[in-house]
Design an enzyme around this catalytic site. Structure first.
Site, mmCIF file in Angstrom:
data_model
loop_
_atom_site.group_PDB
_atom_site.id
_atom_site.type_symbol
_atom_site.label_atom_id
_atom_site.label_comp_id
_atom_site.label_asym_id
_atom_site.label_seq_id
_atom_site.Cartn_x
_atom_site.Cartn_y
_atom_site.Cartn_z
ATOM 1 N N SER A 1 -22.422 4.152 23.271
ATOM 2 C CA SER A 1 -22.762 3.625 24.587
ATOM 3 C C SER A 1 -23.581 4.670 25.351
ATOM 4 O O SER A 1 -24.646 5.063 24.883
ATOM 5 C CB SER A 1 -21.494 3.224 25.345
ATOM 6 O OG SER A 1 -21.811 2.389 26.450
ATOM 7 N N ASP B 1 -14.607 -17.522 8.318
ATOM 8 C CA ASP B 1 -13.641 -16.439 8.491
ATOM 9 C C ASP B 1 -13.585 -15.929 9.927
ATOM 10 O O ASP B 1 -13.063 -14.850 10.189
ATOM 11 C CB ASP B 1 -13.970 -15.288 7.549
ATOM 12 C CG ASP B 1 -15.396 -14.779 7.728
ATOM 13 O OD1 ASP B 1 -16.102 -15.271 8.625
ATOM 14 O OD2 ASP B 1 -15.816 -13.880 6.964
ATOM 15 N N ASP C 1 -21.831 -7.314 20.620
ATOM 16 C CA ASP C 1 -21.648 -6.378 21.728
ATOM 17 C C ASP C 1 -21.882 -7.090 23.056
ATOM 18 O O ASP C 1 -22.928 -7.696 23.273
ATOM 19 C CB ASP C 1 -22.624 -5.208 21.579
ATOM 20 C CG ASP C 1 -22.267 -4.023 22.464
ATOM 21 O OD1 ASP C 1 -21.966 -4.246 23.648
ATOM 22 O OD2 ASP C 1 -22.295 -2.884 21.970
ATOM 23 N N HIS D 1 -18.358 -4.040 21.590
ATOM 24 C CA HIS D 1 -18.641 -2.735 22.173
ATOM 25 C C HIS D 1 -17.431 -1.814 22.036
ATOM 26 O O HIS D 1 -16.395 -2.021 22.669
ATOM 27 C CB HIS D 1 -19.012 -2.900 23.649
ATOM 28 C CG HIS D 1 -19.660 -1.687 24.242
ATOM 29 N ND1 HIS D 1 -21.005 -1.411 24.066
ATOM 30 C CD2 HIS D 1 -19.169 -0.677 25.003
ATOM 31 C CE1 HIS D 1 -21.307 -0.291 24.697
ATOM 32 N NE2 HIS D 1 -20.216 0.180 25.266
#
Length: 536
Positions: free
Chosen positions: A198, A272, A430, A468
């Site tokens: 990040s 899945d 994310d 994230h």
């Protein structure tokens, strides 16, 4: 200053013990204690400071025995805060060093005993492997009353802003830490690495861009490299989501997420709950439209909510020039921000407002702090008072900040010539930093260096289902030993091939495919990486 040569002699004499080759702990504790209150000369740092001082040094005994050294690096501007940094010096040193990046607005020292981003469970982190590790708060301290990593109040000071946004604190911390490491062990590290995600991922790229010979290897995960560009998009989305009736509440976010997964899950050949073919995933939120377009309950989206969701997933462009040269932000995939298992990082559970709720999305709170302390430097400003599309009198300030915050130099050839290796990682789902932005940066690097040369120093992987920083309970909790892959690449010349990423929450594996590849199911046990093949 007369104390330094004597101290150095004492520390060098005990270096064998610190390196784990001499008698047990007898000399370790005195050597650690000798670092306490040590002066760090300004001359050891390549960027301007007024020097520094060790504030404490204490032996930490546990699974890994190490000397924890805390220090302050003093600013040039007396009004700026000091950089607080920490170094962990293991008793059994492997002659390597690792710097950790931060997150959000930083303001706290990262855990120097932690693992690298997306690090696997059950595999020792750098300190446990014998690395000397170090990190800093990037030059300011988080207000304890503010949400973690969401205090931007330091931005009113130019030196503190440069330490954080331009990455100046990184080089100052690196130089001071290597000075302490050399004193402690009597030798410098053979390799120095950097890892961050990040904001820390942006810091990793800053290190490779600005100081190409400072780190031998860099791990950059979900990097916010175009920080101001993303902030402008987040500001626009704050405006959109604040409109009456536009905010999709928690139930509607869950509806959206489940609908996207249902539409795209099987595109990789297996169902899945992981959308592996992220590049082929297409979903039109109008399929969830309430009858007549009005909000009739949690089982559908109103026209206003469809507009808000579409805005999050669409590129944002601004009709003016800024100094960094950036022209937009690519938006977020529908999978991001729509999973109610991690609402805080995406939409949040409450619509943003001028008095920003703590239950709004992380990005909206980040924009709020940026407006108050970076842009206007007036905490009385509300986040809805500045329109990123029409900033008016604030355009000049936005442009100036872009030159500091958008770390977008794609010419990594100096880093490559210095022998550096870079691993880029991003989760396809994310909800805070768009994977599209990292793909954009990767393509820019290839355009500058050329595909063949880029492949000699850079690997980029997009992890399907990962979000994230593995925040909350993502569909795929990514775990990969990127550090060992980087070590083999740098120290043995073995470039990463056939890598496997583990979903540590669901006990399954997938091949880690180089971008733009993704794992397609072919046959066999769907929980095993060997049942998939990377395809484009």
């Amino acid at each position: 200053m007369a104390r330094l040569p004597l101290l150095a002699a004492v520390l060098v004499a005990s270096a064998a013990t610190l390196a784990g080759t001499g008698p047990a702990a007898a000399a370790t504790a005195p050597a650690c204690a000798a670092l306490d209150r040590l002066t760090i000369p300004a001359s050891v740092m390549s960027l301007p400071t007024t020097g520094g001082r060790v504030t404490s040094a204490a032996l930490q005994r546990g699974v890994t025995e190490y000397c924890q050294v805390d220090a302050d690096l003093y600013p040039v501007d007396p009004a700026a805060p000091a950089i607080k940094m920490r170094v962990a010096l293991p008793t059994a040193w492997n002659r390597k060093a690792m710097m950790f990046g931060g997150g959000g607005f930083d303001g706290t020292i990262p855990d120097v005993a932690s693992n690298v981003p997306f690090g696997p469970a059950g595999v020792p982190g750098p300190l446990a492997r014998g690395y000397a590790t170090f990190a800093s708060d990037s030059g300011h301290r988080q207000n304890p009353a503010a949400p973690p990593s969401l205090d931007g109040s330091f931005g009113v000071n130019d030196e503190a802003l440069a330490n954080f946004a331009a990455g100046d604190a990184l080089k100052k911390t690196r130089d001071a830490s290597l000075y302490l490491i050399r004193l402690a062990y009597g030798k410098k590290p053979a390799e120095v690495y950097f890892a961050g995600g990040s904001t820390g991922g942006r810091e990793a790229l800053v290190a490779a861009q600005r100081w190409p010979a400072a780190f031998d290897g860099v791990i950059s995960a979900y990097p916010a490299w175009n920080n101001l560009s993303e902030i402008l998009d987040l500001g626009y989305l704050t405006q959109v989501l604040s409109r009456p009736g536009a905010f999709p509440g928690p139930a509607k976010q869950t509806l959206l997420y489940d609908s996207v997964v249902d539409a795209c899950d099987g595109l990789d050949g297996v169902t899945d709950k992981v959308v592996s073919n992220w590049a082929g995933c297409r979903f039109d939120p109008r399929a969830l439209r309430c009858p007549g377009g009005a909000d009739t309950g949690p089982s559908c989206l109103s026209d206003l909510q469809i507009g808000a969701v579409t805005a999050m997933a669409s590129p944002f462009r601004w009709p003016y020039r800024i100094a960094s040269g950036e022209t937009g932000y690519p938006g977020f995939p529908f999978l991001s921000g729509a999973d109610m298992r991690t609402p805080f990082l995406g939409f949040g559970t409450t619509a943003p407002a001028d008095l920003m709720p703590l239950t709004s999305g992380y990005g909206m709170q980040y924009w709020d702090q940026w407006v108050k302390y970076f842009l206007t430097r007036d905490p009385r400003y509300g986040p809805l008072e500045v329109d990123p599309r029409r900033p008016g009198a604030w355009l000049g300030r936005i442009s100036a900040l872009s030159a500091v915050e958008d770390r977008n130099n794609a010419d990594l050839r100096p880093f490559a010539r210095a022998g550096g290796k870079l691993i880029l990682l991003h989760g396809a789902a994310d909800e805070l930093v768009s994977p599209y932005s990292t793909s954009d940066y990767y393509e820019r690097v290839r355009a500058v260096a050329g595909p063949r040369a880029t492949g000699e120093f850079l690997r980029y992987y997009v992890v399907p289902g990962a979000n994230h920083a593995n925040f909350g309970t993502p569909a795929f909790v990514a775990g990969w030993d990127s550090l060992s892959a980087l070590e083999r690449w740098i120290e043995s010349g073995q470039s990463p091939r056939g890598q496997v990423v583990t979903d540590v929450a669901h006990h399954r594996t997938r091949p880690l495919c180089e971008y733009p590849g993704w794992p397609r199911y072919r046959a066999g046990d769907p929980d095993l990486a060997s049942s998939f093949v990377c395809t484009r």
